[in-house]
Design a protein around this motif. Structure first.
Motif, short mmCIF file in Angstrom:
data_model
loop_
_atom_site.label_atom_id
_atom_site.label_comp_id
_atom_site.label_asym_id
_atom_site.label_seq_id
_atom_site.Cartn_x
_atom_site.Cartn_y
_atom_site.Cartn_z
N ALA A 36 0.89 -1.31 0.07
CA ALA A 36 -0.06 -0.05 -0.08
C ALA A 36 0.91 1.34 0.08
CB ALA A 36 -1.05 -0.18 0.99
N SER A 37 0.44 2.14 -0.80
CA SER A 37 1.20 3.60 -0.75
C SER A 37 0.15 4.37 -0.77
CB SER A 37 2.20 3.63 -2.06
OG SER A 37 2.97 2.45 -2.09
N HIS A 38 0.53 5.83 -0.73
CA HIS A 38 -0.29 7.01 -0.74
C HIS A 38 0.13 7.96 -1.53
CE1 HIS A 38 -2.13 5.00 2.74
NE2 HIS A 38 -0.68 4.58 3.26
N TYR A 39 -0.67 8.63 -2.56
CA TYR A 39 -0.33 9.36 -3.52
C TYR A 39 -1.55 10.52 -4.02
CZ TYR A 39 4.18 7.32 -4.21
OH TYR A 39 5.44 6.88 -4.16
N ALA A 40 -1.22 11.59 -4.43
CA ALA A 40 -2.37 12.36 -4.96
C ALA A 40 -2.61 11.86 -6.39
CB ALA A 40 -1.77 13.96 -4.95
N VAL A 41 -3.92 11.95 -6.73
CA VAL A 41 -4.34 11.34 -7.98
C VAL A 41 -5.24 12.20 -8.57
CG1 VAL A 41 -5.46 9.40 -9.22
CG2 VAL A 41 -3.93 8.93 -7.38
N VAL B 153 3.99 7.67 -9.00
CA VAL B 153 4.63 7.08 -7.83
C VAL B 153 6.07 7.40 -7.95
CG1 VAL B 153 2.79 5.15 -7.51
CG2 VAL B 153 4.74 4.63 -8.77
N GLY B 154 6.66 7.33 -6.78
CA GLY B 154 7.91 7.66 -6.69
C GLY B 154 8.68 6.27 -6.95
N LEU C 111 7.89 -0.66 -8.79
CA LEU C 111 8.74 -2.01 -8.72
C LEU C 111 7.98 -2.88 -7.53
CD1 LEU C 111 12.47 -1.54 -9.41
CD2 LEU C 111 10.54 -2.01 -10.93
N LEU C 112 7.90 -2.02 -6.32
CA LEU C 112 6.95 -2.83 -5.25
C LEU C 112 5.49 -3.03 -5.69
CD1 LEU C 112 8.26 -0.35 -2.32
CD2 LEU C 112 8.88 -2.69 -2.92
N MET D 103 7.31 7.39 -11.69
CA MET D 103 6.76 6.58 -12.81
C MET D 103 5.17 6.98 -12.80
SD MET D 103 6.98 4.19 -15.10
CE MET D 103 8.36 3.20 -14.67
N GLY D 104 4.74 7.65 -14.11
CA GLY D 104 3.49 8.22 -14.09
C GLY D 104 2.70 6.88 -14.69
N PHE D 105 1.27 7.18 -14.25
CA PHE D 105 -0.12 6.05 -14.81
C PHE D 105 -1.06 6.50 -15.12
CE2 PHE D 105 -0.16 6.13 -10.25
CZ PHE D 105 -1.65 6.12 -10.03
#
Length: 213
Positions: A37-42, A57-58, A63-64, A155-157
């Protein structure tokens, strides 16, 4: 998230509003090494009118998560808070928690470096636009070399959900007078006052009452 038909959110405009107002998302992946689990602005993809979102994500979080190789769930959480049974009146009752939440699941598309730069720029512009003197991504003292290093570290998605679960649990199972009492208490000054949750309940119940009229 278990779904209740009476609490389901299905209106795309309301779901887009939820994402736009609550862009800080939890990203969850099931990997060979367990749950990550990670936390990012979307942000909503401004070139689409559905629930497609863009973000980044940074590294090495890409990869994680195995980003782009497996399903990713994005969790958005709107206003939420404790509801004490004292607000129901002299009836048998227990506490509950009112909330608004959305889970978007799909396999994300990995953005090119050029596309990622556009998304990074939009993220900065989106949040800085609230400031009277915004500090934009390409603004000095940032220079092209600095921005290039920034992009390489991320890495953009883009994610178009293949399935979603959205829930708005806001005392829809209570009589109108009880709902009005809860909203009044949430707008008060008690220990569990919560103006944002009160506003969300008011919005939802005005729509429900309008549909019944």
């Amino acid at each position: 998230m278990r779904q209740n038909p009476s609490f389901a959110m299905t209106d795309v405009a309301e779901l887009r509003r939820l994402i736009a107002r609550n862009p800080w998302a939890t990203l969850v992946s099931a990997t060979d090494d367990g749950i990550v689990a990670s936390h990012y602005a979307v942000l909503l993809d401004d070139e689409r009118d559905d629930l497609t979102v863009v973000g980044h994500v940074g590294k090495p979080d890409d990869l994680l998560h195995g980003l782009g190789e497996r399903e990713l769930t994005l969790i958005f959480q709107g206003p939420h808070g404790y509801i004490t049974p004292r607000w129901y009146g002299d009836v048998a009752a227990v506490p509950t928690w009112n909330y608004v939440a959305l889970h978007l699941t799909g396999v994300p598309e990995i953005l090119t470096p050029e596309e990622n730069l556009v998304v990074l720029d939009k993220l900065v512009t989106h949040f800085e636009s609230a400031e009277p003197d915004p500090r934009l991504m390409w603004q000095a003292p940032n220079d092209e070399a600095y921005i290039s290093r920034l992009e390489r570290g991320t890495m953009g998605f883009r994610l178009t959900p293949s399935r979603l679960v959205a829930k708005r649990k806001l005392s829809q199972n209570k009589p109108d007078d009880v709902v009005d009492a809860i909203i009044a208490e949430l707008n008060g000054d008690g220990a569990y006052a919560n103006a944002a949750l009160a506003a969300e309940m008011q919005r939802a119940h005005e729509a429900l009452r309008g549909a019944r009229a």
